[in-house]
Design an enzyme around this catalytic site. Structure first.
Site: not given
Lengths: 423, 423
Positions: A197, A283
């Site tokens: 992404t 993340e």
């Protein structure tokens, strides 16, 4: 200065001549405040453009629209990008919305629709809040600026779960002429070959033909964004757009020439730098790991080993715990489907031999533990079966990743917020 | 009673006639105390035996030894199993140690070496602590018992990170004769197609030929252990051993017959029950999820979709957070490499439609959230492109899994403990 490449400090997509950038906040990311979430990068004259997109079968509406525009011709002069909503799994309405965004830009810049492409990133499955987006295009166009500030605003506007903005620019000499390449990117989460992404817009003022730009872009993507992985997932929206303004006035970069070699190297350098920053900003990542496989019989074998190791949950958990558990690496090698011979495999952690010929080395475990405790670790795997290699950039896996991804973007809360929202 | 199958309460590997079982503690799992970690299942007369093993290229020593023994002949009458050490990545010494364990059993039972197979599970890359194991074989043989206690001890002895012992037995009528099938298994962590770090020993008193037992075993494994996944990793040690004593005295189960159909169904039932228990007992798992794919053009497409969804970190994190995020499911479908058409895909969560024809359904999000909040959830994905399907059993992914796997089995601490230990 390295290989004739000089980094432009604080540079970005407006560093090459001929480009402007802008961003505004529409309240897509967060209806309550006005964080930047709609961005534009534009070339002020004819451009040569190439693109690479997600290989997923489920492609977001902006990817479908942009692919058609790039197939139709290469003189694409503007990229409009929103964050906060991926406009994916949105059916025919999603396509209409993506085209509406393209049209809003092309009309105002006096271009044909096919000269504009569109990228989106954010939550999947919710319709674009067009009621909030469309009124902001006049302001977006007014904001266009060739200054470094324009590039910085774009870098911020495209962030989702990124914690840092990602821009980069370099200068390289092509046959006595200084050519610039600049870029902005966003990543974080769901980073995996092929692509992620992730969005990346690259600009250059090099003079280069359409075919050579396409070849150089694909090669650079293969050497960079296709080699990073955070969680093994691939997105519906991945897009890399490369625009060349030709304003540097160099002798055209032609296929097979020395100029082409230098340009490809420079373009790869830019993309690889951003790809690494995307991994490091994954993340809740605490560790950046380079998995370098050599001695493969084929490149496919080497890649399979690197990907199995770089995507193994158990291996990634052990890195989070500073545990030099080479046994887990061996078992990932085992199930990688690569043709390996266990008794030939050597594994090095941070330069120290952990496993020699398939069994434990005599390196003291405490030394190995120190080697994997650093924030950047290189894991070398020598298959000792041939000459082929592959390098992958990956991360550890932390409790923080899980807790972030079990709560962030909760669909229910988002839908309820939308309904109460400003849209 | 279902399809003529009756569950034997509290049953296990000693429920079928002709089998004994035993276990002792050698201090492999934990030098400090004496948890059971060495087990034996034996047939008291001629047996017909089949096995299925890990497809990993890195195979543990016991797997290599057992495969040779099973290829050499089918009259394998005993399985010796240790937990705490996988005897994997241990080189030629590992092979010698595995053979030593086989010999310790074959000598004492008056068998040839090839009539005994060996399984190990535990940490990879450390030599077997043979000094602690070898002195315990007399006691192990003395302990052999045809009672249900023997089976229970084996089920405990083979546990590693399992929190529950796993045994199961059924009774089924074959042509008027009651035949029994019993089993013990261990799993937890690293559970993935094909197979897992799992061991399973199945016993039956059915009269059945070698070829038919092999076919029935492979089919049952394919329908059960190959369809479970916890973290996408596959182990070096996976083994399923199926032994038939022939003591039931039924008409022989022959290929293609009605008896063969009933026997296969019963064997599959036993393995599937244990496979599901392995998933439910996955490391720090809070949710059991059945991913049922239908409407595929081919079985391969259906399987690819099920595996991509069942192994996606982002999807599994969303389940941990009770988040009905079907967008993440769609993107896993997208990158699965299955031939899917986004606009045809329907997704159901706990029976409620979340996504219809590739876009959000109008089911209230709060209802969807309730559906995925249950401890057992079925996710149905209809590709609407054909008649083929595939079902996979999987779990959520929790912070607990990560923290467990970053600290458990820390190699350094283990090695230091070994050196200070009793071995």
């Amino acid at each position: 200065m390295e290989n004739g490449i000089r980094v432009i400090r604080g540079g970005g997509v407006t560093s090459p001549r001929g480009f402007s950038a802008a961003a505004v906040g529409c309240g897509i990311k967060d209806p309550a405040n006005r964080r930047l979430d709609l961005a534009l990068v534009a070339c002020d004259g004819p451009a040569v453009t190439a693109g690479a997109f997600t290989t997923s079968r489920v492609k977001a509406a902006p990817v479908r629209v942009s692919q058609v525009h790039l197939r139709a011709g290469s003189d694409v002069r503007a990229v409009v990008i929103n964050s906060g909503n991926a406009n994916a799994c949105t059916g025919p309405q999603g396509i209409r919305d993506a085209k509406e965004m393209v049209k809003a830009v092309s009309t105002r810049l006096g271009l044909r629709m096919r000269q504009v492409v569109v990228c989106s990133t954010g939550i999947i499955g919710l319709p674009m809040p067009m009621g909030r987006v469309m009124p902001r295009f006049d302001e977006l166009i007014d904001d266009l600026s060739p200054s470094v500030d324009g590039s910085k605003k774009v870098a911020h506007a495209i962030m989702t779960s990124d914690t840092k903005q990602k821009s980069y620019a370099i200068e390289v000499e092509l046959d006595g002429v200084l050519v610039r390449i600049g870029a902005v990117a966003k990543g974080a989460g769901m980073i995996c070959p092929s692509m992620a992404t992730m969005l990346c817009v690259v600009t250059t003022d090099a003079v280069i033909g359409r075919d050579e730009l396409r070849r150089a872009s694909l090669e650079a993507v293969d050497q960079s964004f296709n080699r990073i992985t955070i969680d093994g997932d691939t997105s519906t929206n991945d897009s890399v757009i490369v625009m060349a303004s030709g304003k540097a006035g160099n002798r055209a970069v032609a296929n097979g020439s020395e100029l082409a070699r230098i340009f490809r190297e420079a373009l790869t350098r830019v993309m690889l730098e951003l790809a690494k920053r995307i991994v490091m900003d994954g993340e809740r990542v605490t560790k950046f790991v380079e998995v370098r496989v050599c001695g493969g019989r084929t490149s496919v074998d080497a890649r399979r080993v690197a990907e199995a190791v770089g995507n193994s949950l158990l291996v990634k958990c052990s890195w989070a715990g500073d545990d030099p558990n080479w046994g887990r690496i061996m078992h990932a090698i085992g199930y990688s489907r690569a043709r390996v011979r266990e008794e030939l495999v050597d594994i090095y952690l941070g330069g120290l031999c952990a496993c020699k010929s398939g069994v434990a080395s005599d390196t003291p475990p405490a030394d190995l533990k120190r080697a994997v405790s650093r924030p950047q670790v290189t894991v070398c795997i020598d298959l000792n079966q041939g000459e082929r290699g592959y390098t992958l950039y990956t991360t550890d896996l932390t409790e923080g990743y899980v807790s972030y991804n079990r709560s962030e973007y909760s669909l229910v809360e988002r839908v309820l917020a939308e309904r109460k929202g400003l849209g």
